[in-house]
Design a protein around this motif. Sequence first.
Motif, PDB file in Angstrom:
ATOM      1  N   LEU A  32      68.758 -33.458  71.741  1.00 45.99           N
ATOM      2  CA  LEU A  32      67.599 -32.699  71.759  1.00 45.99           C
ATOM      3  C   LEU A  32      66.936 -33.042  70.510  1.00 45.99           C
ATOM      4  CD1 LEU A  32      68.814 -29.422  72.784  1.00 45.99           C
ATOM      5  CD2 LEU A  32      67.729 -31.091  74.140  1.00 45.99           C
ATOM      6  N   LEU A  33      67.085 -34.124  69.510  1.00 43.16           N
ATOM      7  CA  LEU A  33      66.355 -34.383  68.450  1.00 43.16           C
ATOM      8  C   LEU A  33      65.277 -34.975  68.817  1.00 43.16           C
ATOM      9  CD1 LEU A  33      69.154 -36.023  66.310  1.00 43.16           C
ATOM     10  CD2 LEU A  33      68.656 -33.635  66.589  1.00 43.16           C
ATOM     11  N   ASN A  34      64.057 -34.774  67.897  1.00 38.62           N
ATOM     12  CA  ASN A  34      62.669 -35.090  68.106  1.00 38.62           C
ATOM     13  C   ASN A  34      62.175 -34.466  69.540  1.00 38.62           C
ATOM     14  OD1 ASN A  34      62.046 -36.634  65.598  1.00 38.62           O
ATOM     15  ND2 ASN A  34      63.476 -38.115  66.344  1.00 38.62           N
ATOM     16  N   LEU A  75      65.854 -23.816  72.572  1.00 37.17           N
ATOM     17  CA  LEU A  75      67.190 -23.457  72.956  1.00 37.17           C
ATOM     18  C   LEU A  75      67.891 -22.642  71.917  1.00 37.17           C
ATOM     19  CD1 LEU A  75      68.134 -26.402  75.390  1.00 37.17           C
ATOM     20  CD2 LEU A  75      66.954 -24.081  75.834  1.00 37.17           C
ATOM     21  N   PRO A  76      68.096 -22.931  70.573  1.00 29.83           N
ATOM     22  CA  PRO A  76      68.712 -22.219  69.544  1.00 29.83           C
ATOM     23  C   PRO A  76      68.094 -20.785  69.320  1.00 29.83           C
ATOM     24  CG  PRO A  76      68.461 -24.579  68.833  1.00 29.83           C
ATOM     25  CD  PRO A  76      67.611 -24.603  70.162  1.00 29.83           C
ATOM     26  N   PRO A  96      77.257 -27.268  62.796  1.00 33.48           N
ATOM     27  CA  PRO A  96      77.561 -27.339  64.133  1.00 33.48           C
ATOM     28  C   PRO A  96      76.416 -27.065  65.293  1.00 33.48           C
ATOM     29  CG  PRO A  96      78.103 -25.158  63.303  1.00 33.48           C
ATOM     30  CD  PRO A  96      77.692 -26.159  62.244  1.00 33.48           C
ATOM     31  N   LYS A  97      75.345 -26.563  64.772  1.00 35.63           N
ATOM     32  CA  LYS A  97      74.189 -26.560  65.690  1.00 35.63           C
ATOM     33  C   LYS A  97      73.526 -27.953  65.608  1.00 35.63           C
ATOM     34  CE  LYS A  97      70.604 -24.073  64.341  1.00 35.63           C
ATOM     35  NZ  LYS A  97      69.760 -22.601  64.012  1.00 35.63           N
ATOM     36  N   TYR A  98      73.451 -28.587  64.622  1.00 36.67           N
ATOM     37  CA  TYR A  98      73.059 -30.024  64.724  1.00 36.67           C
ATOM     38  C   TYR A  98      73.850 -30.909  65.440  1.00 36.67           C
ATOM     39  CZ  TYR A  98      71.278 -34.495  63.122  1.00 36.67           C
ATOM     40  OH  TYR A  98      70.791 -35.814  62.965  1.00 36.67           O
ATOM     41  N   LEU A  99      74.938 -30.799  65.252  1.00 34.42           N
ATOM     42  CA  LEU A  99      75.842 -31.825  66.339  1.00 34.42           C
ATOM     43  C   LEU A  99      75.901 -31.282  67.551  1.00 34.42           C
ATOM     44  CD1 LEU A  99      79.312 -31.786  63.746  1.00 34.42           C
ATOM     45  CD2 LEU A  99      77.292 -33.340  64.222  1.00 34.42           C
ATOM     46  N   TRP A 154      65.783 -26.192  59.665  1.00 33.36           N
ATOM     47  CA  TRP A 154      66.170 -26.644  60.910  1.00 33.36           C
ATOM     48  C   TRP A 154      65.140 -27.648  61.714  1.00 33.36           C
ATOM     49  CZ3 TRP A 154      69.990 -27.759  63.895  1.00 33.36           C
ATOM     50  CH2 TRP A 154      70.008 -28.094  65.132  1.00 33.36           C
ATOM     51  N   PRO A 155      63.895 -27.363  61.649  1.00 35.27           N
ATOM     52  CA  PRO A 155      62.817 -28.323  61.973  1.00 35.27           C
ATOM     53  C   PRO A 155      63.091 -29.683  61.284  1.00 35.27           C
ATOM     54  CG  PRO A 155      61.779 -26.411  61.819  1.00 35.27           C
ATOM     55  CD  PRO A 155      63.121 -26.098  61.277  1.00 35.27           C
ATOM     56  N   LEU A 156      63.077 -29.484  60.042  1.00 37.69           N
ATOM     57  CA  LEU A 156      63.325 -30.860  59.195  1.00 37.69           C
ATOM     58  C   LEU A 156      64.500 -31.646  59.594  1.00 37.69           C
ATOM     59  CD1 LEU A 156      62.801 -32.430  56.744  1.00 37.69           C
ATOM     60  CD2 LEU A 156      64.431 -31.172  55.116  1.00 37.69           C
ATOM     61  N   MET A 157      65.567 -31.122  60.271  1.00 36.34           N
ATOM     62  CA  MET A 157      66.600 -31.558  60.583  1.00 36.34           C
ATOM     63  C   MET A 157      66.409 -32.182  62.072  1.00 36.34           C
ATOM     64  SD  MET A 157      69.831 -29.304  59.282  1.00 36.34           S
ATOM     65  CE  MET A 157      71.271 -30.505  59.912  1.00 36.34           C
ATOM     66  N   VAL A 158      65.891 -31.434  62.783  1.00 39.04           N
ATOM     67  CA  VAL A 158      65.444 -31.767  64.358  1.00 39.04           C
ATOM     68  C   VAL A 158      64.398 -32.821  64.631  1.00 39.04           C
ATOM     69  CG1 VAL A 158      64.711 -31.031  66.505  1.00 39.04           C
ATOM     70  CG2 VAL A 158      66.172 -29.742  65.213  1.00 39.04           C
ATOM     71  N   PHE A 159      63.364 -32.982  63.506  1.00 38.37           N
ATOM     72  CA  PHE A 159      62.448 -33.786  63.804  1.00 38.37           C
ATOM     73  C   PHE A 159      62.233 -34.846  62.568  1.00 38.37           C
ATOM     74  CE2 PHE A 159      61.087 -29.880  65.953  1.00 38.37           C
ATOM     75  CZ  PHE A 159      60.499 -30.554  67.346  1.00 38.37           C
ATOM     76  N   SER A 160      62.759 -35.984  62.890  1.00 35.48           N
ATOM     77  CA  SER A 160      62.705 -36.981  61.931  1.00 35.48           C
ATOM     78  C   SER A 160      61.416 -37.693  61.999  1.00 35.48           C
ATOM     79  CB  SER A 160      63.643 -38.079  62.210  1.00 35.48           C
ATOM     80  OG  SER A 160      63.871 -38.660  63.473  1.00 35.48           O
ATOM     81  N   ASP A 161      60.790 -37.694  63.132  1.00 34.23           N
ATOM     82  CA  ASP A 161      59.254 -38.179  63.561  1.00 34.23           C
ATOM     83  C   ASP A 161      58.175 -37.558  62.818  1.00 34.23           C
ATOM     84  OD1 ASP A 161      57.233 -39.545  64.501  1.00 34.23           O
ATOM     85  OD2 ASP A 161      57.746 -39.179  66.739  1.00 34.23           O
TER      86      ASP A 161
END
Length: 291
Positions: free
Chosen positions: A153-155, A162-163, A138-141, A229-236
């Motif tokens: 908010l990705l990348n 914020l989380p 849910p946090k990722y969505l 969590w950083p792995l999921m947020v930052f694909s760059d």
Amino acid sequence: MSTRTLISPATLARPRGKAIYWTVFTAVVVLFALAFLFPVYWMVTGAMKSPDEVARTPPTLVPHHWHLGGYTDAWDLMQLPQHLWNTVVQAAGAWAFQLVFCTAAAYALSKLRPAFGKVILGGILATLMVPAQALVVPKYLTAADLPLIHTSLLNDPLGIWLPAVANAFNLYLLKRFFDQLPRDVLEAAEIDGAGKLRILWSVVLPMSRPVLGVVSIFALVAVWQDFLWPLMVFSDTDKQPISVALVQLSQNIQLTVLIAAMVIASIPMVALFLVFQRHIIAGIGAGSTKG
């Protein structure tokens, strides 16, 4: 009222008893110091060994030949300056957001006593019983499509900042400390005409330096060591923090270079603890006494 101890004062007063006591005490301290420092020594010297020597069985305690090239290779090949800077930006932002909002919420729940304050605090503490892994999806969505404004908010460092604000443990730690502040000091400030924000800024925060130091350490370390969590947020790849980059870039890297990179990545947190250790110890002790 006398206090019973393992060794009586009469025994300590004798030369033999005092010698045995200090011998045992010194041995215990040395053993604990070795238990904590030996892994650090093993990691630091492991980066200075050759790849063949690192994989040797039985392992060598001291490198046969000291190679500093592992650290320079790690600095260049794994792009450590860029990823360390990414981590600093993400950790500093999360720390600032968390310190501001958690302090404000804790002060409101402790001293302003809003309506349904206990219910709100209970709801916040209830989140501690939810496993962090259960909140990842849910946090990722939410981060991928922020409600109302429909932006991603990705990348973006905001995906980390914020989380991190929603930290129930640090908020409760601050509230418990604020509960123990002497009420007569706050009432004296009110008599002098200070408003609620003025009391928070000029009275509460200066008195709360120990617990603020503890919360700061918790906030920074949590972001610095976080991986999922950083792995999921930052694909760059260029925006990834050091914890993710070490895994992503370690596929074709020698073991000695990887060990050197881990040593370099751990230096900021060790330095941070050494600088703020006095505040950490004071903060831990402050939470156990009634002010």
